[in-house]
Enzyme design. Structure first.
Site, PDB file in Angstrom:
ATOM      1  N   HIS A  22       0.842  -1.209   0.000  1.00  0.00           N
ATOM      2  CA  HIS A  22       0.000   0.000   0.000  1.00  0.00           C
ATOM      3  C   HIS A  22       0.876   1.257   0.000  1.00  0.00           C
ATOM      4  CE1 HIS A  22      -4.007  -1.871   1.218  1.00  0.00           C
ATOM      5  NE2 HIS A  22      -3.161  -2.882   1.165  1.00  0.00           N
ATOM      6  N   ASP A 127      -5.237   5.964   2.487  1.00  0.00           N
ATOM      7  CA  ASP A 127      -5.550   4.577   2.189  1.00  0.00           C
ATOM      8  C   ASP A 127      -7.006   4.282   2.535  1.00  0.00           C
ATOM      9  OD1 ASP A 127      -3.860   1.870   1.647  1.00  0.00           O
ATOM     10  OD2 ASP A 127      -5.629   1.466   2.866  1.00  0.00           O
ATOM     11  N   GLN A 341      12.710  -5.886  -6.422  1.00  0.00           N
ATOM     12  CA  GLN A 341      11.840  -6.554  -7.409  1.00  0.00           C
ATOM     13  C   GLN A 341      11.759  -5.822  -8.750  1.00  0.00           C
ATOM     14  OE1 GLN A 341       8.311  -8.668  -6.218  1.00  0.00           O
ATOM     15  NE2 GLN A 341       7.070  -7.373  -7.521  1.00  0.00           N
ATOM     16  N   HIS A 356       2.063 -14.088  -6.812  1.00  0.00           N
ATOM     17  CA  HIS A 356       0.782 -14.213  -6.101  1.00  0.00           C
ATOM     18  C   HIS A 356      -0.252 -13.235  -6.673  1.00  0.00           C
ATOM     19  CE1 HIS A 356       2.388 -10.587  -4.465  1.00  0.00           C
ATOM     20  NE2 HIS A 356       1.496 -10.465  -3.512  1.00  0.00           N
ATOM     21  N   ASN A 360       0.563  -4.576  -7.286  1.00  0.00           N
ATOM     22  CA  ASN A 360       1.839  -3.922  -7.631  1.00  0.00           C
ATOM     23  C   ASN A 360       2.722  -4.865  -8.437  1.00  0.00           C
ATOM     24  OD1 ASN A 360       1.585  -1.368  -6.107  1.00  0.00           O
ATOM     25  ND2 ASN A 360       1.393  -2.784  -4.390  1.00  0.00           N
ATOM     26  N   SER A 361       2.749  -6.129  -8.023  1.00  0.00           N
ATOM     27  CA  SER A 361       3.583  -7.094  -8.746  1.00  0.00           C
ATOM     28  C   SER A 361       3.090  -7.241 -10.180  1.00  0.00           C
ATOM     29  CB  SER A 361       3.567  -8.451  -8.036  1.00  0.00           C
ATOM     30  OG  SER A 361       4.252  -8.339  -6.801  1.00  0.00           O
ATOM     31  N   GLU A 364       4.106  -4.049 -12.057  1.00  0.00           N
ATOM     32  CA  GLU A 364       5.568  -3.966 -12.236  1.00  0.00           C
ATOM     33  C   GLU A 364       6.009  -4.952 -13.318  1.00  0.00           C
ATOM     34  OE1 GLU A 364       7.031  -4.543  -8.224  1.00  0.00           O
ATOM     35  OE2 GLU A 364       6.083  -2.683  -7.558  1.00  0.00           O
ATOM     36  N   ALA A 379      -6.909 -12.218  -0.662  1.00  0.00           N
ATOM     37  CA  ALA A 379      -7.468 -10.891  -0.990  1.00  0.00           C
ATOM     38  C   ALA A 379      -8.091 -10.876  -2.385  1.00  0.00           C
ATOM     39  CB  ALA A 379      -6.391  -9.816  -0.822  1.00  0.00           C
ATOM     40  N   GLN A 381      -6.537 -11.008  -5.166  1.00  0.00           N
ATOM     41  CA  GLN A 381      -5.575 -11.553  -6.131  1.00  0.00           C
ATOM     42  C   GLN A 381      -6.203 -12.496  -7.176  1.00  0.00           C
ATOM     43  OE1 GLN A 381      -2.747 -13.080  -3.310  1.00  0.00           O
ATOM     44  NE2 GLN A 381      -2.353 -11.031  -2.500  1.00  0.00           N
TER      45      GLN A 381
HETATM   46  N1  UDP Z   1       8.647  -6.023  -2.990  1.00  0.00           N
HETATM   47  C1  UDP Z   1       9.988  -5.870  -3.224  1.00  0.00           C
HETATM   48  N2  UDP Z   1      10.839  -6.817  -2.777  1.00  0.00           N
HETATM   49  C2  UDP Z   1      10.429  -7.933  -2.114  1.00  0.00           C
HETATM   50  C3  UDP Z   1       9.034  -8.090  -1.886  1.00  0.00           C
HETATM   51  C4  UDP Z   1       8.173  -7.118  -2.348  1.00  0.00           C
HETATM   52  O1  UDP Z   1      10.422  -4.868  -3.827  1.00  0.00           O
HETATM   53  O2  UDP Z   1      11.262  -8.759  -1.755  1.00  0.00           O
HETATM   54  C5  UDP Z   1       7.729  -4.955  -3.449  1.00  0.00           C
HETATM   55  C6  UDP Z   1       7.141  -5.243  -4.819  1.00  0.00           C
HETATM   56  O3  UDP Z   1       7.985  -4.755  -5.837  1.00  0.00           O
HETATM   57  C7  UDP Z   1       5.801  -4.518  -4.745  1.00  0.00           C
HETATM   58  C8  UDP Z   1       5.402  -4.638  -3.286  1.00  0.00           C
HETATM   59  O4  UDP Z   1       6.616  -4.910  -2.562  1.00  0.00           O
HETATM   60  O5  UDP Z   1       5.978  -3.150  -5.055  1.00  0.00           O
HETATM   61  C9  UDP Z   1       4.446  -5.785  -3.046  1.00  0.00           C
HETATM   62  O6  UDP Z   1       3.181  -5.378  -3.430  1.00  0.00           O
HETATM   63  P1  UDP Z   1       2.135  -6.394  -4.070  1.00  0.00           P
HETATM   64  O7  UDP Z   1       0.880  -5.628  -4.305  1.00  0.00           O
HETATM   65  O8  UDP Z   1       2.691  -7.068  -5.252  1.00  0.00           O
HETATM   66  O9  UDP Z   1       1.918  -7.519  -2.988  1.00  0.00           O
HETATM   67  P2  UDP Z   1       1.702  -7.511  -1.383  1.00  0.00           P
HETATM   68  O10 UDP Z   1       3.064  -7.570  -0.796  1.00  0.00           O
HETATM   69  O11 UDP Z   1       0.956  -6.268  -1.035  1.00  0.00           O
HETATM   70  O12 UDP Z   1       0.929  -8.770  -1.174  1.00  0.00           O
END
Ligand code: UDP
Length: 476
Positions: A22, A127, A341, A356, A360-361, A364, A379, A381
């Site tokens: 978030h 948020d 990441q 998952h 964000n993933s 990205e 959630a 996902q």
């Molecule tokens: N992230 C990262 N390195 C890690 C784990 C996560 O940079 O080892 C970052 C990833 O790039 C993303 C965020 O953390 O920006 C994770 O957000 P996402 O919505 O994908 O999943 P959540 O962690 O909220 O389940």
């Protein structure tokens, strides 16, 4: 009530939920706003502040300030837990939200002090889960803008599913698929697409439910909704989402992918990161990157199957694992801890992402042109996975059956499907590559999200200049 006359220069306050998924996109938004000359105040708590500082452009290059409020202690949470990724178990998320509600008094004091010094923000971007901010915003007559961290497709479907519950009628009638009112006519979902919280409705016992209800009420009383997505990705669903929010007079802006506003000075130092060094020695597009995000708790037994499935596939891989003990891989790299990441996904040797499907993933990956192997965990996902695989064709799915252990053979098969020369893998690669180009074009000057951000800034400026009642209902 304070008046809006006290506001001077362009100033936005951003209050992320203390969770990496978030917070990170809102830090990228801060960077984008700051680059447009808007001063930004990011509200956070002491133990989150160093991560936030590291993730923002250095001070002389930006006008982003931090306002650090003390995190309220909760007797049932670990003493040093100020971010959801430090929760011992995700079941404690409602307790975390309960603790966060006690930030309301210090937040009011912060706004009061800014009001005294004539520097109230034009708006507060808060948020979704910090719904109580709407009452403090109203007290100071500041518009509240909601940020969910969801895409258009999942946001629309979550809102409409909760309101109309067609899945319950379909289940009662023994129908496998159903249409959700208020969404495109041809779209039919199945139970596998449902967000996890809706699979159990109407039990009424989910401890998160009271927070969802309060946050939703606050959302509908807010002034607008910022969505981390772009027109070319989810344009088909945008008018339906706008219709939903129009009913509560809330505006919507699409300004993503926010990760593309990442400031170059914050890129991890290449010299010090083992993943990037390791990737340097691999052929182009040959490596599968595997991560379940910052919050998912995947069992050690399941992670072992993942590791063995990757080994069986014969593909090079990077596996991010929380468990300290794992067998030593022969073809891959197992990382315990934080991985850069975005840089991994942008590396030319990365060819696929087993994820998952946190939003964000997904963004990205697609904005780097990397196709997805979708394995949703919790959630919203499952909806993100549905969008990527079935609506966009930019990935394939791991067949996870109905919740049990996914065997190594299935993981191996899915990895080969994504990375191999078959039709599905080729199509997914092509689509991801095309979407990657569209994502970059969307945030470049004149692109759809660039214009969305301009419209957002103009709207908040106008609101600061004139509106007398900026949120949608009377003061509480
Ligand atoms: N992230 C990262 N390195 C890690 C784990 C996560 O940079 O080892 C970052 C990833 O790039 C993303 C965020 O953390 O920006 C994770 O957000 P996402 O919505 O994908 O999943 P959540 O962690 O909220 O389940």
């Amino acid at each position: 009530m304070e008046t809006s006359e006290k506001r001077s220069r362009d100033h936005v306050m951003i209050f992320p939920l203390m969770a990496k998924g978030h917070t990170i996109p809102l830090l990228h938004l801060s960077t984008a706003l700051s680059a447009r000359g808007v001063a930004v105040t990011v509200v956070t708590t002491p133990l989150n502040s160093s991560f936030i500082r590291q993730s923002l452009p250095p001070r002389p290059l930006s006008n982003i300030n931090l306002a650090v409020l003390p995190f309220p202690r909760h007797p049932s949470l670990p003493f040093d837990c100020e971010s959801t990724d430090h929760l011992p178990h995700h079941d404690q998320f409602p307790l975390f939200l309960q603790a966060a509600e006690s930030l309301r008094d210090p937040f009011r004091k912060l706004l009061h002090d800014l009001s005294e010094s004539n520097s109230l923000p034009h708006c507060v971007i808060s948020d979704y889960f910090l719904g109580w901010t709407v009452h403090e915003c109203r007290r100071f007559n500041i518009p509240r803008v909601v940020f969910h961290g969801f895409g258009v497709f999942s946001l629309l479907l979550c809102k409409r599913l909760v309101a109309t519950r067609p899945h319950l009628a379909a289940a009662a009638a023994g129908e496998e698929t159903f249409h959700v009112p208020g969404t495109p006519a041809g779209l039919r979902l199945s139970a596998d697409d449902l967000p996890c919280a809706l699979r159990n409705i109407p039990s009424g016992e989910d401890p998160l439910l009271p927070f969802v209800l309060k946050s939703t009420k606050a959302e509908l009383e807010s002034w607008g909704v910022l969505v981390n997505s772009f027109q070319e990705l989810e344009g088909e669903f945008v008018p339906y989402l706008e219709d939903f929010y129009r009913a509560s007079h809330a505006r919507t802006w699409l300004t993503g992918p926010l990760c593309l506003y990442h400031h170059p000075l914050n890129a991890i130092s290449r010299a010090t990161d083992p993943c990037l060094d390791w990737l340097d020695g691999r052929p182009p597009r040959s490596v599968v990157y595997v991560s379940f995000g910052s919050q998912a708790h995947v069992s050690e037994e399941q992670m072992e199957e993942v590791l063995q499935g990757l080994e069986m596939s014969g593909q090079d891989f990077i596996l991010v694992a929380k468990a300290a003990e794992m067998a030593r891989p022969t073809r891959g790299l197992v990382i315990h801890g934080w991985v850069p990441q975005r840089e991994v996904l942008l590396h030319p040797s990365t060819g696929g992402f087993l994820t998952h499907c946190g939003w964000n993933s997904v963004l990205e990956s697609l904005s780097a042109g990397v196709p997805i192997l979708a394995w949703p965990q919790t959630a919203e996902q499952p909806l993100n996975a549905r969008l990527v695989v079935r609506e966009l064709g930019a990935g394939v799915s791991v067949s996870s059956g109905h919740g049990g252990l996914v065997q190594r053979g299935e993981i191996c098969k899915s990895v080969k499907e994504l990375m191999g020369s078959g039709e599905k893998g080729r199509m997914a690669r092509k689509m991801a590559e095309d979407l990657g180009k569209m994502a970059v074009a969307a945030v470049n000057e004149g692109g759809s999200s660039d214009l969305g951000l301009t419209r957002f800034i103009e709207d908040i400026r106008r609101a600061a200049g004139g509106l007398s009642q900026v949120n949608n209902v009377g003061s509480q």
